[in-house]
Design an enzyme around this catalytic site. Structure first.
Site, short mmCIF file in Angstrom:
data_model
loop_
_atom_site.label_atom_id
_atom_site.label_comp_id
_atom_site.label_asym_id
_atom_site.label_seq_id
_atom_site.Cartn_x
_atom_site.Cartn_y
_atom_site.Cartn_z
N GLY A 16 51.76 50.70 60.96
CA GLY A 16 53.12 50.44 60.48
C GLY A 16 54.09 50.42 61.65
N ARG A 41 50.31 44.66 58.54
CA ARG A 41 49.73 43.42 58.01
C ARG A 41 50.36 42.16 58.59
N ASP A 67 45.00 45.12 57.73
CA ASP A 67 45.29 45.79 56.46
C ASP A 67 44.44 47.06 56.46
N PHE A 99 57.00 53.11 45.89
CA PHE A 99 58.07 52.59 45.02
C PHE A 99 58.41 53.68 44.03
N TYR A 148 57.66 66.05 49.79
CA TYR A 148 57.09 66.17 48.44
C TYR A 148 55.55 66.15 48.46
N LYS A 163 50.18 61.43 49.72
CA LYS A 163 50.65 62.20 50.89
C LYS A 163 50.07 63.63 50.85
N PRO A 191 65.06 62.42 54.61
CA PRO A 191 65.56 61.04 54.58
C PRO A 191 66.02 60.52 55.94
N ARG A 200 63.04 50.09 48.59
CA ARG A 200 62.14 50.46 47.49
C ARG A 200 62.53 51.73 46.76
C1 HXC Z 1 55.77 49.94 39.01
C2 HXC Z 1 54.80 48.60 40.62
C3 HXC Z 1 56.00 48.54 41.36
C4 HXC Z 1 57.14 49.26 40.82
C5 HXC Z 1 54.52 47.37 42.41
N1 HXC Z 1 53.91 47.84 41.32
N2 HXC Z 1 55.80 47.78 42.46
N3 HXC Z 1 54.69 49.27 39.47
N4 HXC Z 1 56.98 49.92 39.65
N5 HXC Z 1 58.32 49.27 41.44
C6 HXC Z 1 52.55 47.60 40.88
C7 HXC Z 1 52.29 46.13 40.64
O1 HXC Z 1 52.76 45.72 39.36
C8 HXC Z 1 50.77 46.06 40.77
O2 HXC Z 1 50.13 46.54 39.63
C9 HXC Z 1 50.49 47.08 41.88
O3 HXC Z 1 51.62 47.95 41.92
C10 HXC Z 1 50.34 46.41 43.23
O4 HXC Z 1 51.51 45.65 43.51
P1 HXC Z 1 51.51 44.44 44.55
O5 HXC Z 1 52.91 43.97 44.68
O6 HXC Z 1 50.46 43.44 44.16
O7 HXC Z 1 50.96 45.20 45.87
P2 HXC Z 1 51.04 44.83 47.39
O8 HXC Z 1 51.40 43.37 47.58
O9 HXC Z 1 49.82 45.36 48.02
O10 HXC Z 1 52.33 45.64 47.92
C11 HXC Z 1 52.28 47.04 48.03
C12 HXC Z 1 53.64 47.67 47.71
C13 HXC Z 1 54.79 47.01 48.54
C14 HXC Z 1 53.52 49.16 47.98
C15 HXC Z 1 53.93 47.47 46.22
O11 HXC Z 1 56.04 47.58 48.21
C16 HXC Z 1 54.55 47.15 50.02
O12 HXC Z 1 53.90 46.30 50.63
N6 HXC Z 1 55.07 48.22 50.65
C17 HXC Z 1 54.88 48.52 52.07
C18 HXC Z 1 56.05 49.19 52.70
C19 HXC Z 1 56.65 50.34 51.95
O13 HXC Z 1 56.37 50.56 50.75
N7 HXC Z 1 57.50 51.09 52.64
C20 HXC Z 1 58.18 52.23 52.08
C21 HXC Z 1 57.60 53.49 52.62
S1 HXC Z 1 58.78 54.69 52.38
P3 HXC Z 1 49.55 45.52 38.47
O14 HXC Z 1 48.90 46.42 37.49
O15 HXC Z 1 50.76 44.80 37.93
O16 HXC Z 1 48.57 44.61 39.15
C22 HXC Z 1 58.19 56.18 52.01
C23 HXC Z 1 59.29 57.22 52.05
C24 HXC Z 1 59.01 58.49 51.34
O17 HXC Z 1 57.04 56.34 51.78
C25 HXC Z 1 60.17 59.46 51.26
C26 HXC Z 1 61.57 58.95 51.34
C27 HXC Z 1 62.66 59.98 51.35
P1 NAP Z 2 58.55 50.99 56.44
O1 NAP Z 2 59.35 50.39 57.54
O2 NAP Z 2 58.42 50.22 55.17
O3 NAP Z 2 57.12 51.34 57.03
C1 NAP Z 2 55.91 51.17 56.36
C2 NAP Z 2 54.97 50.38 57.27
O4 NAP Z 2 53.66 50.40 56.72
C3 NAP Z 2 55.39 48.91 57.41
O5 NAP Z 2 55.43 48.58 58.77
C4 NAP Z 2 54.26 48.15 56.72
O6 NAP Z 2 54.04 46.91 57.35
C5 NAP Z 2 53.10 49.12 56.90
N1 NAP Z 2 52.05 48.89 55.89
C6 NAP Z 2 52.19 48.94 54.54
N2 NAP Z 2 51.02 48.66 53.95
C7 NAP Z 2 50.12 48.46 54.94
C8 NAP Z 2 48.73 48.14 54.95
N3 NAP Z 2 48.04 47.96 53.82
N4 NAP Z 2 48.11 48.00 56.15
C9 NAP Z 2 48.80 48.18 57.31
N5 NAP Z 2 50.10 48.49 57.36
C10 NAP Z 2 50.76 48.62 56.18
O7 NAP Z 2 59.12 52.42 56.02
P2 NAP Z 2 59.48 53.72 56.89
O8 NAP Z 2 60.60 54.38 56.19
O9 NAP Z 2 59.59 53.41 58.32
O10 NAP Z 2 58.19 54.65 56.64
C11 NAP Z 2 57.33 55.05 57.70
C12 NAP Z 2 56.61 56.32 57.33
O11 NAP Z 2 57.52 57.39 57.18
C13 NAP Z 2 55.84 56.26 56.02
O12 NAP Z 2 54.65 56.99 56.13
C14 NAP Z 2 56.76 56.93 55.05
O13 NAP Z 2 56.08 57.47 53.92
C15 NAP Z 2 57.31 58.02 55.94
N6 NAP Z 2 58.55 58.62 55.47
C16 NAP Z 2 59.70 57.93 55.54
C17 NAP Z 2 60.87 58.53 55.16
C18 NAP Z 2 62.20 57.83 55.26
O14 NAP Z 2 63.20 58.41 54.87
N7 NAP Z 2 62.27 56.65 55.80
C19 NAP Z 2 60.84 59.84 54.65
C20 NAP Z 2 59.63 60.51 54.57
C21 NAP Z 2 58.48 59.89 55.00
P3 NAP Z 2 53.48 45.60 56.57
O15 NAP Z 2 54.15 45.57 55.25
O16 NAP Z 2 53.84 44.49 57.49
O17 NAP Z 2 51.99 45.79 56.50
#
Ligand code: HXC
Ligand code: NAP
Length: 284
Positions: A16, A41, A67, A99, A148, A163, A191, A200
């Site tokens: 990432g 990715r 991936d 999400f 969490y 996690k 955060p 998200r």
């Molecule tokens: C319910 C959901 C949903 C939502 C997706 N799905 N979003 N269900 N509510 N909001 C479901 C879909 O309907 C599908 O199920 C399944 O999840 C897979 O969804 P896809 O879109 O096909 O998956 P994919 O293309 O692999 O994308 C993965 C993803 C996407 C997680 C949904 O958001 C992504 O690529 N995220 C990567 C980056 C990311 O999430 N960054 C944030 C990290 S922050 P069905 O049954 O319909 O097939 C973080 C911070 C923590 O972790 C703490 C913060 C304070």
């Molecule tokens: P982010 O920018 O969305 O980072 C997530 C990264 O994961 C993206 O670069 C994404 O790139 C990569 N990724 C997702 N699915 C992948 C896959 N299947 N294979 C390879 N790479 C993949 O969000 P961020 O806030 O910087 O989060 C970074 C880390 O910090 C995460 O572990 C998150 O849980 C943690 N965190 C964040 C916060 C916050 O407040 N921001 C708080 C607590 C913990 P691609 O989509 O291009 O693959």
């Protein structure tokens, strides 16, 4: 904060690494002299980030679209890293998916998708890099979790479960792989604004961001460089006795949520005075 060459001659894989916190940590490692492997990715995002980091820091950088859910892709990425840099000193398991959703609305695939990215993905990278670290005599693995992971949280159940698994893996391998010279630690950030997380997890228009900030005792969000410096410390040789630890960096956020009486901060001064009066204590 650190000597300039703290991470010189170290090769660090950052999953990432093209966006958000991964990018910020990579930038800091580059400033401190490390060679970088950025993986996620999207090749175009990785290349753009690599160019920016290289221009600012001069770091040598390899980008490999991977991936992490698929172990064969991860193994190829690690092979390419070894071909370019010879050995791998550190792995930063930072990639994640997340999400918000009421749990009753989740399909099996929704749950599995997050478990696959966060828990299986971190395992795949750890397994592939661990193999090379065992051969080369050791290294450091740093996992990015969340607070969490240990408290649990509604509305992010797949992420909380995943996690928590990564945290358990951190503590387990800290013991099991110490004999190979591999240290395993984690950071639980509070955060830190990033596009990926905010898009998200912070729905627009509900004033949620303001409430999130108010929940933090320090009344602000984290700055990326604060996290990047902690990560640099944990990857440096100078933190050589740190193993199996999870360090929270959240401005005190989770503790505030945990203390049953913390909400008394909302009680007006007048009410405290009235209570003093009722128990017969004179005003000072
Ligand atoms: C319910 C959901 C949903 C939502 C997706 N799905 N979003 N269900 N509510 N909001 C479901 C879909 O309907 C599908 O199920 C399944 O999840 C897979 O969804 P896809 O879109 O096909 O998956 P994919 O293309 O692999 O994308 C993965 C993803 C996407 C997680 C949904 O958001 C992504 O690529 N995220 C990567 C980056 C990311 O999430 N960054 C944030 C990290 S922050 P069905 O049954 O319909 O097939 C973080 C911070 C923590 O972790 C703490 C913060 C304070
Ligand atoms: P982010 O920018 O969305 O980072 C997530 C990264 O994961 C993206 O670069 C994404 O790139 C990569 N990724 C997702 N699915 C992948 C896959 N299947 N294979 C390879 N790479 C993949 O969000 P961020 O806030 O910087 O989060 C970074 C880390 O910090 C995460 O572990 C998150 O849980 C943690 N965190 C964040 C916060 C916050 O407040 N921001 C708080 C607590 C913990 P691609 O989509 O291009 O693959």
């Amino acid at each position: 904060m650190f000597i300039k060459n703290l991470l010189e001659n170290k090769t660090i894989i950052i999953t990432g690494g093209g966006t958000g916190l991964g990018k910020s940590m990579a930038m800091r490692f580059g400033e401190l002299g490390a060679n970088l492997v950025l993986t996620s990715r999207k090749q175009d995002v990785l290349d753009e980030t690599a160019q920016e980091i290289n221009e600012k820091t001069g770091a040598e950088i390899l980008t490999v679209a991977t991936d992490i859910r698929h172990s064969e892709q991860v193994e190829k990425m690690v092979d390419q890293s070894l071909n370019k840099f010879g050995s791998i000193d550190s792995l930063l398991n930072n990639a994640a998916g997340n999400f918000i959703s009421p749990t009753e609305n989740l399909s099996e695939n929704a749950f599995r998708t997050i478990i696959d990215i966060v828990l299986v993905g971190s395992f795949n990278c750890t397994q592939a890099v661990g193999k090379s670290m065992r051969k080369s005599g050791g290294g450091t693995i740093l996992n990015i979790v969340t607070t969490y992971a240990f408290t649990g949280s509604g509305y992010v159940v797949p992420s909380a479960c995943a996690k928590a698994g990564v945290l358990a893996m951190t503590r387990s391998l800290a013991v099991e792989w110490a004999k190979y010279g591999i240290r395993t630690n984690a950071i639980a950030p509070g955060p830190f604004p990033t596009k990926g997380a905010w898009k998200r997890l912070v729905p627009p228009g509900l004033n949620i961001e303001k409430k999130m900030m108010e929940r933090v005792p320090l009344k602000r969000f984290g700055e990326h460089n604060e996290l990047a410096n902690l990560a640099s410390y944990l990857l440096a040789d100078e933190s050589g006795y740190m193993n199996g630890e999870v360090i929270t960096m959240d401005g005190g956020e989770w503790l505030k949520g945990a203390g049953q009486f913390n909400d008394l901060e909302r009680m007006p001064k007048m009410a405290w005075r009235a209570m003093d009066f009722a128990r017969g204590r004179k005003k000072k």
